[in-house]
Scaffold this active site. Sequence first.
Site, short mmCIF file in Angstrom:
data_model
loop_
_atom_site.label_atom_id
_atom_site.label_comp_id
_atom_site.label_asym_id
_atom_site.label_seq_id
_atom_site.Cartn_x
_atom_site.Cartn_y
_atom_site.Cartn_z
N GLY A 30 -0.92 -6.52 4.44
CA GLY A 30 -1.94 -5.47 4.53
C GLY A 30 -3.24 -5.94 3.97
O GLY A 30 -3.33 -7.01 3.37
N ASP A 44 4.47 -13.92 8.12
CA ASP A 44 3.05 -13.57 8.03
C ASP A 44 2.44 -13.68 9.42
O ASP A 44 2.88 -14.51 10.23
CB ASP A 44 2.33 -14.51 7.05
CG ASP A 44 1.00 -13.95 6.59
OD1 ASP A 44 0.91 -13.52 5.43
OD2 ASP A 44 0.04 -13.90 7.40
N THR A 93 -4.93 -8.99 -7.62
CA THR A 93 -3.92 -8.97 -8.69
C THR A 93 -2.60 -9.40 -8.07
O THR A 93 -2.28 -8.97 -6.96
CB THR A 93 -3.73 -7.56 -9.29
OG1 THR A 93 -2.98 -6.76 -8.38
CG2 THR A 93 -5.05 -6.87 -9.59
N SER A 149 6.89 0.26 -4.82
CA SER A 149 6.87 -0.38 -6.15
C SER A 149 6.25 0.56 -7.18
O SER A 149 6.52 0.43 -8.39
CB SER A 149 6.12 -1.70 -6.12
OG SER A 149 4.84 -1.54 -5.56
N ARG A 181 1.87 -2.18 -17.69
CA ARG A 181 0.52 -2.29 -18.30
C ARG A 181 0.42 -1.39 -19.53
O ARG A 181 -0.12 -1.79 -20.57
CB ARG A 181 -0.54 -1.89 -17.26
CG ARG A 181 -0.70 -2.93 -16.17
CD ARG A 181 -1.61 -2.47 -15.04
NE ARG A 181 -1.87 -3.57 -14.11
CZ ARG A 181 -2.20 -3.44 -12.84
NH1 ARG A 181 -2.33 -2.23 -12.32
NH2 ARG A 181 -2.42 -4.48 -12.08
N ASP A 222 2.23 -0.17 -13.46
CA ASP A 222 1.36 0.59 -14.37
C ASP A 222 2.09 0.85 -15.70
O ASP A 222 1.49 0.84 -16.77
CB ASP A 222 0.97 1.93 -13.72
CG ASP A 222 0.56 1.72 -12.28
OD1 ASP A 222 -0.63 1.79 -11.97
OD2 ASP A 222 1.46 1.46 -11.45
N PRO A 234 -2.46 2.01 0.04
CA PRO A 234 -2.06 2.80 -1.11
C PRO A 234 -0.54 2.99 -1.10
O PRO A 234 0.02 3.59 -0.18
CB PRO A 234 -2.78 4.13 -0.93
CG PRO A 234 -3.12 4.19 0.55
CD PRO A 234 -3.18 2.81 1.07
N ASP A 274 2.04 4.56 -2.47
CA ASP A 274 2.87 5.77 -2.31
C ASP A 274 2.79 6.29 -0.87
O ASP A 274 3.78 6.70 -0.28
CB ASP A 274 2.38 6.87 -3.27
CG ASP A 274 2.41 6.38 -4.70
OD1 ASP A 274 3.49 6.34 -5.29
OD2 ASP A 274 1.33 6.00 -5.22
N ARG A 309 -7.74 2.19 -3.64
CA ARG A 309 -6.54 1.90 -2.86
C ARG A 309 -6.51 2.78 -1.60
O ARG A 309 -6.07 2.36 -0.54
CB ARG A 309 -5.29 2.15 -3.71
CG ARG A 309 -5.16 1.18 -4.87
CD ARG A 309 -4.01 1.54 -5.78
NE ARG A 309 -3.83 0.59 -6.88
CZ ARG A 309 -4.43 0.68 -8.06
NH1 ARG A 309 -5.29 1.65 -8.30
NH2 ARG A 309 -4.20 -0.21 -9.00
P1 NAD Z 1 -3.57 -11.02 0.90
O1 NAD Z 1 -4.74 -10.79 1.78
O2 NAD Z 1 -3.58 -12.20 -0.02
O3 NAD Z 1 -2.24 -11.10 1.76
C1 NAD Z 1 -1.94 -10.22 2.79
C2 NAD Z 1 -1.19 -11.02 3.83
O4 NAD Z 1 -0.74 -10.09 4.82
C3 NAD Z 1 -2.07 -12.06 4.53
O5 NAD Z 1 -1.49 -13.35 4.40
C4 NAD Z 1 -2.11 -11.58 5.98
O6 NAD Z 1 -2.15 -12.65 6.91
C5 NAD Z 1 -0.82 -10.79 6.07
N1 NAD Z 1 -0.82 -9.82 7.16
C6 NAD Z 1 -1.80 -8.98 7.54
N2 NAD Z 1 -1.42 -8.27 8.62
C7 NAD Z 1 -0.15 -8.68 8.91
C8 NAD Z 1 0.79 -8.31 9.90
N3 NAD Z 1 0.50 -7.39 10.82
N4 NAD Z 1 1.97 -8.94 9.90
C9 NAD Z 1 2.28 -9.88 8.99
N5 NAD Z 1 1.42 -10.26 8.03
C10 NAD Z 1 0.23 -9.66 8.00
O7 NAD Z 1 -3.37 -9.66 0.07
P2 NAD Z 1 -2.54 -9.47 -1.28
O8 NAD Z 1 -3.44 -9.67 -2.44
O9 NAD Z 1 -1.28 -10.24 -1.17
O10 NAD Z 1 -2.24 -7.90 -1.22
C11 NAD Z 1 -1.34 -7.37 -0.25
C12 NAD Z 1 -1.24 -5.87 -0.39
O11 NAD Z 1 -0.61 -5.56 -1.63
C13 NAD Z 1 -2.59 -5.13 -0.41
O12 NAD Z 1 -2.47 -3.91 0.28
C14 NAD Z 1 -2.83 -4.90 -1.89
O13 NAD Z 1 -3.70 -3.81 -2.13
C15 NAD Z 1 -1.42 -4.60 -2.33
N6 NAD Z 1 -1.15 -4.72 -3.76
C16 NAD Z 1 -0.36 -3.77 -4.29
C17 NAD Z 1 -0.05 -3.78 -5.62
C18 NAD Z 1 0.83 -2.69 -6.17
O14 NAD Z 1 1.00 -2.57 -7.39
N7 NAD Z 1 1.42 -1.88 -5.33
C19 NAD Z 1 -0.56 -4.79 -6.45
C20 NAD Z 1 -1.36 -5.77 -5.87
C21 NAD Z 1 -1.66 -5.72 -4.51
#
Ligand code: NAD
Length: 315
Positions: free
Chosen positions: A76, A32, A227, A140, A148, A145, A118, A120, A85
């Site tokens: 991210g 991280d 989530t 993923s 769900r 979905d 996002p 995809d 997203r």
């Molecule tokens: P979060 O903010 O809790 O965690 C993100 C982590 O990424 C943080 O700890 C941050 O320090 C780290 N980070 C940011 N930039 C970085 C970098 N350059 N290098 C290394 N680490 C870095 O967010 P989250 O709730 O864990 O969500 C993460 C992502 O997953 C988001 O984009 C969210 O929208 C996505 N998400 C996707 C799904 C899905 O079904 N695809 C579901 C839930 C969340």
Amino acid sequence: MKVGIIGAGSVGSTTAFALIMKGVARKVVLIDANQAKAEAEASDLAHATPFAYANKVKAGTYEDLKGCEIVIVTAGANQKPGETRIDLLGRNVKIFESIIPQIAKAAPDTTLIITANPADIMTEVALKLSGFPKERVIGSGTVLDTARFRTLLGYHLGVSPQSIHANVIGEHGDSEVLVWSAGDAGTVSLDKLAEEFGKPFTPEVKAQIDDGVRNAAYKIIDGKGATFYGIAGALCRICSAISNNEYAILNVSTHHEDVEGVKNVCLSLPTVLGKRGVHNVVYPVLNDEERSKLASSAKVMKEFSDKALEMISQN
Ligand code: NAD
């Protein structure tokens, strides 16, 4: 199996927990930008291992990804209440430009699983930035979905979601397609089963289930800010399909040459997953309405992927 997780936030740390408690990964490396956060999560997770398997969890650097069979990218920005997203695109493309080449250098044979949103479009971005073959860059997608959808169908019918075969395809997001026409349970189509159980899928019931699937993330984010349990379960399932060479069919997002006439686009279709990543794709049988919705979803994904790829070449 050794798994790397980039981003030790809500999704990354919960996924690490799922992987170690289910024994899917024997070694987990957390990376991280916030090193203190990665170390704290790794310590906390390590203290759960005596209750699970002889797993090792550590916070690391990109060099520590050497030998990872899978690297999951969750790093991210996440959605704030009211954000879609797609709104995250610019911020997350920048983050991917800094991390994907480092992963590719440290673990050139790994399979990437992209979950940052996002999802995809970020899968398409990761494909471009990694230079990996498309079989090893997997989003993923709509695995979550689909879970769900199966959960809500199961609750409505009074049947375990595990016994329901029904799928969500297309974008992981607003334009996703719930395939109502092809679901079944116990050899019987969902529509027929619903009639037989006296719980027909009226237009109101269908609309309620559609809303519960499509807008699940918005509702959860409104309530608790993020989530993570559902997606952690989905990521754990994808990792086990790859690691155990299962040839399991899961609705992950991959690069397709043609979806309903839209060329070169990442979205989810039923996909056979095993050790090599993607082994095959099943093009689903759809009715006209679902086919047209899939075409619309592919067009939206293509439009934003093109924008994202342009952003890369501008930086
Ligand atoms: P979060 O903010 O809790 O965690 C993100 C982590 O990424 C943080 O700890 C941050 O320090 C780290 N980070 C940011 N930039 C970085 C970098 N350059 N290098 C290394 N680490 C870095 O967010 P989250 O709730 O864990 O969500 C993460 C992502 O997953 C988001 O984009 C969210 O929208 C996505 N998400 C996707 C799904 C899905 O079904 N695809 C579901 C839930 C969340």
